[in-house]
Design an enzyme around this catalytic site. Structure first.
Site, PDB file in Angstrom:
ATOM      1  N   LYS A  19     167.858  -1.368 101.584  1.00 34.96           N
ATOM      2  CA  LYS A  19     166.684  -1.803 102.579  1.00 34.96           C
ATOM      3  C   LYS A  19     165.908  -3.063 101.740  1.00 34.96           C
ATOM      4  O   LYS A  19     165.593  -3.954 102.372  1.00 34.96           O
ATOM      5  CB  LYS A  19     165.798  -0.707 102.851  1.00 34.96           C
ATOM      6  CG  LYS A  19     165.743  -0.208 104.232  1.00 34.96           C
ATOM      7  CD  LYS A  19     164.842   0.694 104.545  1.00 34.96           C
ATOM      8  CE  LYS A  19     164.653   1.656 103.121  1.00 34.96           C
ATOM      9  NZ  LYS A  19     163.875   2.866 103.131  1.00 34.96           N
ATOM     10  N   ARG A 114     172.188   1.433 107.819  1.00 37.23           N
ATOM     11  CA  ARG A 114     173.046   2.644 107.410  1.00 37.23           C
ATOM     12  C   ARG A 114     174.217   2.184 106.338  1.00 37.23           C
ATOM     13  O   ARG A 114     174.965   2.903 106.086  1.00 37.23           O
ATOM     14  CB  ARG A 114     173.659   3.294 108.634  1.00 37.23           C
ATOM     15  CG  ARG A 114     172.850   4.096 109.347  1.00 37.23           C
ATOM     16  CD  ARG A 114     173.703   5.064 110.238  1.00 37.23           C
ATOM     17  NE  ARG A 114     172.688   5.567 111.304  1.00 37.23           N
ATOM     18  CZ  ARG A 114     171.969   6.589 111.198  1.00 37.23           C
ATOM     19  NH1 ARG A 114     171.967   7.286 110.015  1.00 37.23           N
ATOM     20  NH2 ARG A 114     171.201   6.993 111.977  1.00 37.23           N
ATOM     21  N   ARG A 147     164.581   4.945  89.461  1.00 40.45           N
ATOM     22  CA  ARG A 147     163.334   4.755  89.516  1.00 40.45           C
ATOM     23  C   ARG A 147     162.488   5.927  89.069  1.00 40.45           C
ATOM     24  O   ARG A 147     163.102   7.204  88.925  1.00 40.45           O
ATOM     25  CB  ARG A 147     162.879   4.441  91.008  1.00 40.45           C
ATOM     26  CG  ARG A 147     162.124   3.310  91.313  1.00 40.45           C
ATOM     27  CD  ARG A 147     161.944   3.042  92.660  1.00 40.45           C
ATOM     28  NE  ARG A 147     161.587   4.115  93.566  1.00 40.45           N
ATOM     29  CZ  ARG A 147     161.856   4.040  94.984  1.00 40.45           C
ATOM     30  NH1 ARG A 147     162.079   2.962  95.421  1.00 40.45           N
ATOM     31  NH2 ARG A 147     161.454   5.164  95.592  1.00 40.45           N
ATOM     32  N   ARG A 158     164.028  13.466  98.671  1.00 44.77           N
ATOM     33  CA  ARG A 158     163.975  12.150  99.655  1.00 44.77           C
ATOM     34  C   ARG A 158     164.952  12.181 100.698  1.00 44.77           C
ATOM     35  O   ARG A 158     164.628  11.673 101.864  1.00 44.77           O
ATOM     36  CB  ARG A 158     163.694  11.106  98.614  1.00 44.77           C
ATOM     37  CG  ARG A 158     162.607  10.946  97.992  1.00 44.77           C
ATOM     38  CD  ARG A 158     162.428  10.039  96.743  1.00 44.77           C
ATOM     39  NE  ARG A 158     163.070   8.378  96.902  1.00 44.77           N
ATOM     40  CZ  ARG A 158     163.726   7.902  96.012  1.00 44.77           C
ATOM     41  NH1 ARG A 158     164.048   8.561  94.859  1.00 44.77           N
ATOM     42  NH2 ARG A 158     164.039   6.938  96.450  1.00 44.77           N
TER      43      ARG A 158
HETATM   44  P1  ATP Z   1     164.105   3.077  98.839  1.00 48.60           P
HETATM   45  O1  ATP Z   1     162.948   2.298  98.621  1.00 48.60           O
HETATM   46  O2  ATP Z   1     165.193   3.014  97.603  1.00 48.60           O
HETATM   47  O3  ATP Z   1     164.967   2.878 100.004  1.00 48.60           O
HETATM   48  P2  ATP Z   1     162.619   5.280  99.408  1.00 48.60           P
HETATM   49  O4  ATP Z   1     162.569   4.790 100.809  1.00 48.60           O
HETATM   50  O5  ATP Z   1     162.758   6.824  99.390  1.00 48.60           O
HETATM   51  O6  ATP Z   1     163.572   4.555  98.664  1.00 48.60           O
HETATM   52  P3  ATP Z   1     159.932   4.483  99.201  1.00 48.60           P
HETATM   53  O7  ATP Z   1     159.857   3.819 100.484  1.00 48.60           O
HETATM   54  O8  ATP Z   1     159.758   3.320  98.053  1.00 48.60           O
HETATM   55  O9  ATP Z   1     161.349   5.118  99.013  1.00 48.60           O
HETATM   56  O10 ATP Z   1     158.812   5.397  99.021  1.00 48.60           O
HETATM   57  C1  ATP Z   1     158.581   6.247  97.984  1.00 48.60           C
HETATM   58  C2  ATP Z   1     157.911   7.452  98.052  1.00 48.60           C
HETATM   59  O11 ATP Z   1     156.636   7.094  98.526  1.00 48.60           O
HETATM   60  C3  ATP Z   1     158.371   8.379  99.081  1.00 48.60           C
HETATM   61  O12 ATP Z   1     159.394   9.229  98.622  1.00 48.60           O
HETATM   62  C4  ATP Z   1     157.080   8.969  99.471  1.00 48.60           C
HETATM   63  O13 ATP Z   1     156.897   9.951  98.718  1.00 48.60           O
HETATM   64  C5  ATP Z   1     156.078   7.830  99.493  1.00 48.60           C
HETATM   65  N1  ATP Z   1     156.111   7.206 100.702  1.00 48.60           N
HETATM   66  C6  ATP Z   1     156.188   6.075 101.117  1.00 48.60           C
HETATM   67  N2  ATP Z   1     156.245   5.733 102.350  1.00 48.60           N
HETATM   68  C7  ATP Z   1     155.669   6.576 103.061  1.00 48.60           C
HETATM   69  C8  ATP Z   1     155.383   7.013 104.287  1.00 48.60           C
HETATM   70  N3  ATP Z   1     155.634   6.028 105.448  1.00 48.60           N
HETATM   71  N4  ATP Z   1     154.965   8.264 104.582  1.00 48.60           N
HETATM   72  C9  ATP Z   1     154.881   9.281 103.766  1.00 48.60           C
HETATM   73  N5  ATP Z   1     155.169   9.049 102.312  1.00 48.60           N
HETATM   74  C10 ATP Z   1     155.589   7.745 101.895  1.00 48.60           C
HETATM   75 MG    MG Z   2     161.489   1.650  99.785  1.00 49.79          MG
END
Ligand code: ATP
Ligand code: MG
Length: 210
Positions: A19, A114, A147, A158
């Site tokens: 993403k 996906r 990370r 996650r």
């Molecule tokens: P990637 O960015 O590699 O797809 P990811 O989507 O799991 O990984 P991030 O979006 O960077 O990770 O978010 C990291 C962490 O921040 C999440 O695991 C969560 O704890 C918190 N977080 C981020 N966005 C939200 C949200 N919208 N609601 C709740 N927690 C969030």
């Molecule tokens: Mg992310």
């Protein structure tokens, strides 16, 4: 004269799906402002803000932060952007967050990803080609992404949070008729489809309001 109205989109996909890479290309090609909830949270952690200190443990355990905290944080940020086109990444993650966003803004498009992360050179897909252990490379057993919150245990959490809490958001958007899904095994394979979709979408979008 073509009146450019603001364009608002959400990108969704499982952790480590690429993403971030696709978001980077979208904002570069189409000039949208990138709002990444994960980046905002990591900035808060690095700057040791009150929010960052409070939330770090939760993030490191791979748990989602409370919906009201996230909604306030992101909606505040969006408000400061005013009349700018944006791409939201990492928010909304739950139905409650999606509803909070809908109450504040009408979103033009939701892009669901996906495609898979290929850091190891190997390809996985959560739906049809999952790794044997969620979040781990089959051969080396190493995490698929790297990370602070990428310990095997946390990655599993996650991925579970995505399945349980975020996949229902896809259904929510699908039922509203605004979901666009792209499937494939790597970013370069999927990107042309996203790019031409957005070209079409943005030109129809500006004609409609011309
Ligand atoms: P990637 O960015 O590699 O797809 P990811 O989507 O799991 O990984 P991030 O979006 O960077 O990770 O978010 C990291 C962490 O921040 C999440 O695991 C969560 O704890 C918190 N977080 C981020 N966005 C939200 C949200 N919208 N609601 C709740 N927690 C969030
Ligand atoms: Mg992310």
């Amino acid at each position: 004269m073509v009146l450019q109205r603001v364009f608002r989109a959400v990108i969704m996909g499982p952790p480590g799906s690429g993403k971030g890479t696709v978001s980077g290309r979208i904002i570069k090609t189409f000039g949208l402002t990138h709002i990444s909830s994960g980046d905002i949270l990591r900035n808060n952690i690095n700057a040791k803000t009150e929010l960052g200190l409070l939330m770090k443990a939760c993030i490191d355990q791979g748990q989602l932060l409370p919906d009201d905290v996230m909604a306030r944080l992101i909606l505040n940020d969006l408000r400061t952007l005013g009349n700018t086109s944006w791409l939201l990444d990492g928010f909304p993650r739950t139905i409650l967050q999606a509803e909070a966003l809908d109450n504040a803004y009408s979103v033009d498009s939701r892009l669901s990803s996906r495609w898979t992360h290929t850091a190891s050179g190997r390809v996985y897909n959560i739906d049809f080609n999952p790794p044997k252990v969620p979040g781990l490379d089959d051969v080396t057993g190493e995490p698929l992404v790297q990370r602070d919150d990428d310990t095997p245990h946390t990655v599993t959490r996650r991925l579970k949070a995505y399945e349980n809490q975020t996949e229902p958001v896809l259904e929510y958007y699908r039922s509203k008729g605004v979901l666009e899904t792209f499937s494939g095994t790597e970013t370069n394979q999927i990107w042309p489809h996203i790019e031409s979709f957005l070209h079409r979408k943005l030109s129809i979008h500006s004609k409609k309001v011309a």
